[in-house]
Write an enzyme that holds these catalytic residues in place. Structure first.
Site, PDB file in Angstrom:
ATOM      1  N   LYS A 145      46.709  26.621  86.685  1.00  0.00           N
ATOM      2  CA  LYS A 145      46.174  25.439  86.607  1.00  0.00           C
ATOM      3  C   LYS A 145      47.183  24.270  86.177  1.00  0.00           C
ATOM      4  O   LYS A 145      48.115  24.369  85.707  1.00  0.00           O
ATOM      5  CB  LYS A 145      44.898  25.312  85.762  1.00  0.00           C
ATOM      6  CG  LYS A 145      45.456  25.484  84.021  1.00  0.00           C
ATOM      7  CD  LYS A 145      45.698  24.315  83.356  1.00  0.00           C
ATOM      8  CE  LYS A 145      46.223  24.626  81.810  1.00  0.00           C
ATOM      9  NZ  LYS A 145      46.774  23.754  81.152  1.00  0.00           N
ATOM     10  N   ASP A 179      41.032  26.928  77.367  1.00  0.00           N
ATOM     11  CA  ASP A 179      41.244  26.798  78.593  1.00  0.00           C
ATOM     12  C   ASP A 179      40.327  27.919  79.600  1.00  0.00           C
ATOM     13  O   ASP A 179      40.534  27.784  80.697  1.00  0.00           O
ATOM     14  CB  ASP A 179      42.768  27.020  78.805  1.00  0.00           C
ATOM     15  CG  ASP A 179      43.729  25.781  79.062  1.00  0.00           C
ATOM     16  OD1 ASP A 179      42.704  24.563  79.005  1.00  0.00           O
ATOM     17  OD2 ASP A 179      44.942  25.700  79.379  1.00  0.00           O
TER      18      ASP A 179
HETATM   19  C1  SUD Z   1      46.665  22.099  76.033  1.00  0.00           C
HETATM   20  C2  SUD Z   1      45.880  22.792  77.135  1.00  0.00           C
HETATM   21  C3  SUD Z   1      45.324  21.716  78.104  1.00  0.00           C
HETATM   22  O1  SUD Z   1      44.549  22.331  79.048  1.00  0.00           O
HETATM   23  O2  SUD Z   1      46.635  23.664  77.864  1.00  0.00           O
HETATM   24  P1  SUD Z   1      48.073  24.616  77.847  1.00  0.00           P
HETATM   25  O3  SUD Z   1      49.145  23.562  77.610  1.00  0.00           O
HETATM   26  O4  SUD Z   1      47.805  25.524  76.570  1.00  0.00           O
HETATM   27  O5  SUD Z   1      47.973  25.218  79.060  1.00  0.00           O
HETATM   28  C4  SUD Z   1      44.586  23.445  76.432  1.00  0.00           C
HETATM   29  O6  SUD Z   1      43.881  22.665  75.758  1.00  0.00           O
HETATM   30  C5  SUD Z   1      45.226  24.626  75.275  1.00  0.00           C
HETATM   31  O7  SUD Z   1      44.213  25.774  75.514  1.00  0.00           O
HETATM   32  P2  SUD Z   1      44.555  27.099  75.200  1.00  0.00           P
HETATM   33  O8  SUD Z   1      46.070  27.343  75.466  1.00  0.00           O
HETATM   34  O9  SUD Z   1      43.554  27.822  75.671  1.00  0.00           O
HETATM   35  O10 SUD Z   1      44.379  26.937  73.624  1.00  0.00           O
HETATM   36  P3  SUD Z   1      43.884  27.665  72.338  1.00  0.00           P
HETATM   37  O11 SUD Z   1      44.484  29.167  72.438  1.00  0.00           O
HETATM   38  O12 SUD Z   1      42.410  27.728  72.406  1.00  0.00           O
HETATM   39  O13 SUD Z   1      44.458  26.942  71.081  1.00  0.00           O
HETATM   40  C6  SUD Z   1      45.785  27.062  70.751  1.00  0.00           C
HETATM   41  C7  SUD Z   1      45.824  26.010  69.592  1.00  0.00           C
HETATM   42  O14 SUD Z   1      46.017  24.803  70.259  1.00  0.00           O
HETATM   43  C8  SUD Z   1      45.198  23.607  69.571  1.00  0.00           C
HETATM   44  N1  SUD Z   1      44.292  23.362  70.209  1.00  0.00           N
HETATM   45  C9  SUD Z   1      43.967  23.725  71.513  1.00  0.00           C
HETATM   46  C10 SUD Z   1      42.982  23.104  72.470  1.00  0.00           C
HETATM   47  C11 SUD Z   1      42.513  21.959  71.679  1.00  0.00           C
HETATM   48  N2  SUD Z   1      41.505  20.947  72.499  1.00  0.00           N
HETATM   49  N3  SUD Z   1      42.842  21.314  70.431  1.00  0.00           N
HETATM   50  C12 SUD Z   1      43.749  21.894  69.752  1.00  0.00           C
HETATM   51  O15 SUD Z   1      43.955  21.391  68.683  1.00  0.00           O
HETATM   52  C13 SUD Z   1      44.946  24.750  68.126  1.00  0.00           C
HETATM   53  O16 SUD Z   1      45.621  24.475  67.262  1.00  0.00           O
HETATM   54  C14 SUD Z   1      44.680  26.130  68.760  1.00  0.00           C
HETATM   55  O17 SUD Z   1      44.929  26.877  67.581  1.00  0.00           O
HETATM   56  N1  ADP Z   2      48.344  37.617  79.817  1.00  0.00           N
HETATM   57  C1  ADP Z   2      49.109  36.753  79.258  1.00  0.00           C
HETATM   58  N2  ADP Z   2      49.791  35.938  80.000  1.00  0.00           N
HETATM   59  C2  ADP Z   2      50.744  34.967  79.516  1.00  0.00           C
HETATM   60  N3  ADP Z   2      50.572  34.653  78.189  1.00  0.00           N
HETATM   61  C3  ADP Z   2      49.838  35.594  77.174  1.00  0.00           C
HETATM   62  C4  ADP Z   2      48.963  36.620  77.988  1.00  0.00           C
HETATM   63  N4  ADP Z   2      48.491  37.177  76.772  1.00  0.00           N
HETATM   64  C5  ADP Z   2      48.696  36.338  75.595  1.00  0.00           C
HETATM   65  N5  ADP Z   2      49.696  35.446  75.984  1.00  0.00           N
HETATM   66  C6  ADP Z   2      50.221  34.651  74.876  1.00  0.00           C
HETATM   67  O1  ADP Z   2      49.589  33.247  75.240  1.00  0.00           O
HETATM   68  C7  ADP Z   2      50.634  32.253  75.179  1.00  0.00           C
HETATM   69  C8  ADP Z   2      50.475  31.164  75.890  1.00  0.00           C
HETATM   70  O2  ADP Z   2      50.182  31.648  77.287  1.00  0.00           O
HETATM   71  P1  ADP Z   2      50.150  30.771  78.597  1.00  0.00           P
HETATM   72  O3  ADP Z   2      48.845  30.639  78.977  1.00  0.00           O
HETATM   73  O4  ADP Z   2      51.130  31.447  79.571  1.00  0.00           O
HETATM   74  O5  ADP Z   2      50.733  29.212  78.279  1.00  0.00           O
HETATM   75  P2  ADP Z   2      50.014  27.936  78.081  1.00  0.00           P
HETATM   76  O6  ADP Z   2      49.091  28.109  77.094  1.00  0.00           O
HETATM   77  O7  ADP Z   2      51.319  27.102  77.838  1.00  0.00           O
HETATM   78  O8  ADP Z   2      49.348  27.561  79.214  1.00  0.00           O
HETATM   79  C9  ADP Z   2      51.809  33.122  75.375  1.00  0.00           C
HETATM   80  O9  ADP Z   2      53.082  32.588  74.708  1.00  0.00           O
HETATM   81  C10 ADP Z   2      51.606  34.520  75.027  1.00  0.00           C
HETATM   82  O10 ADP Z   2      52.081  34.584  73.717  1.00  0.00           O
END
Ligand code: SUD
Ligand code: ADP
Length: 279
Positions: A9, A134
């Protein structure tokens, strides 16, 4: 053997508008899927074991989001069966492209079917958010405007577009970026149906660019390209993207990437590639 995609995404913009008592941030964002995916295959087992198979173990098996999703569903549904999961990663990890969350969502959808559980999408989305903010959108299955921590979703139809995605050599921890003292957490909320996406921004971008100059440099490079409609970072990085209205324009841009920079082009989707079988 059931083989299914787990798409990447993009966050076309990401506004941080506040913070919950538990520390999670309140967001406004637009999610769009890409035709660039991981691939997962599932094979039922006779015992109750959940086993992950990968050509290269990127993280410990029990921490992998596919395994965590399968175990959580098994526990919550009382399913007695196990599964062998074969995961082929293509989506860069820690890139803000949601690969881990997408793998978890595809696992929940696949096992709901294979284990004959008959859960509704809403139930799977509620389970999914326990694994990551997410995860729900990948079960929802449509381009969406998201609020809350990213789990309150409204479908939107986006115009056709192609994306050049650049992949810096750094993996970024989402938690660290959200924890930054420098993060702006008070962007004024918008009303999405009337909001032009190109006017949005990503509040996490300046924090990431300060900590990782490579990301800033990649964004600068994208900004000098012709015919872009949006240039931005996705999620918490590290990937950055440029949007183009036509495939020809995206292909012209990908040919200009300097040696040593990793990137790819992908088409934006309005439906998750599994959507036909999900609805
Ligand atoms: C920033 C975003 C935007 O789409 O994407 P990614 O960069 O990770 O792909 C998301 O909000 C990430 O979602 P996801 O990667 O599932 O996050 P989570 O595992 O739920 O959270 C990881 C950590 O990020 C912080 N977190 C996450 C989401 C949110 N709305 N507020 C937060 O403060 C929290 O500290 C949490 O412990
Ligand atoms: N199947 C998986 N693919 C990718 N990352 C994973 C997976 N399972 C656990 N993780 C953990 O989740 C973290 C965030 O993963 P990813 O979804 O790829 O990135 P982002 O949250 O930046 O979009 C990785 O750094 C890894 O430690």
């Amino acid at each position: 053997m059931l083989t299914l995609p787990a798409p990447a995404k993009l966050n076309l913009f990401l506004h941080v508008i506040g913070r919950r008592h538990d520390g999670y941030h309140l967001l406004q964002t637009v999610f769009r899927f890409l035709d660039f995916s991981d691939e997962l295959s599932f094979e039922l087992r006779k015992d109750s074991v959940i086993k992950l198979h990968m050509s290269t173990a990127i993280i410990p098996e029990e921490e992998n989001l596919c395994v965590r999703a399968a175990k959580l569903l098994q526990q919550e549904s009382g399913a007695a069966q196990g599964v062998d999961i074969f995961l082929k990663k293509q989506i860069p990890m820690g890139g803000g492209l949601g690969g881990g969350s997408s793998d978890a969502a595809t696992t929940l959808l696949a096992l709901n079917q294979l284990w004959g559980l008959g859960w509704e999408k809403n139930g799977l989305m509620k389970l999914g958010v326990k694994l990551g903010a997410d995860v729900p959108v990948f079960i929802f299955g449509r381009s969406a405007f998201a609020e809350g921590i990213g789990e309150k979703l409204a479908p939107i139809e986006l115009p056709s577009a192609w994306y050049l995605v650049l992949v810096p050599s750094v993996q970024i921890s989402t938690a660290k970026i959200f924890a930054s003292k420098e993060l702006t957490r008070n962007t004024i909320p918008i009303k999405i149906p009337h909001f032009p996406i190109w006017q949005g921004h990503n509040d996490l971008e300046s924090v990431v660019c300060r900590a990782y100059p490579e990301v800033a440099n990649y964004l600068e490079w994208l900004k000098q390209l012709d015919n872009t409609t949006i240039v931005r970072m996705s999620g918490s990085g590290s990937c950055v993207f440029a949007e183009f209205a036509t495939e020809i324009a995206a292909k012209a841009a990908v040919e200009q990437i300097p040696a040593g920079i990793n990137g790819f082009i992908a088409q934006g989707l309005n439906r998750h590639p599994m959507c036909i079988s999900m609805d």
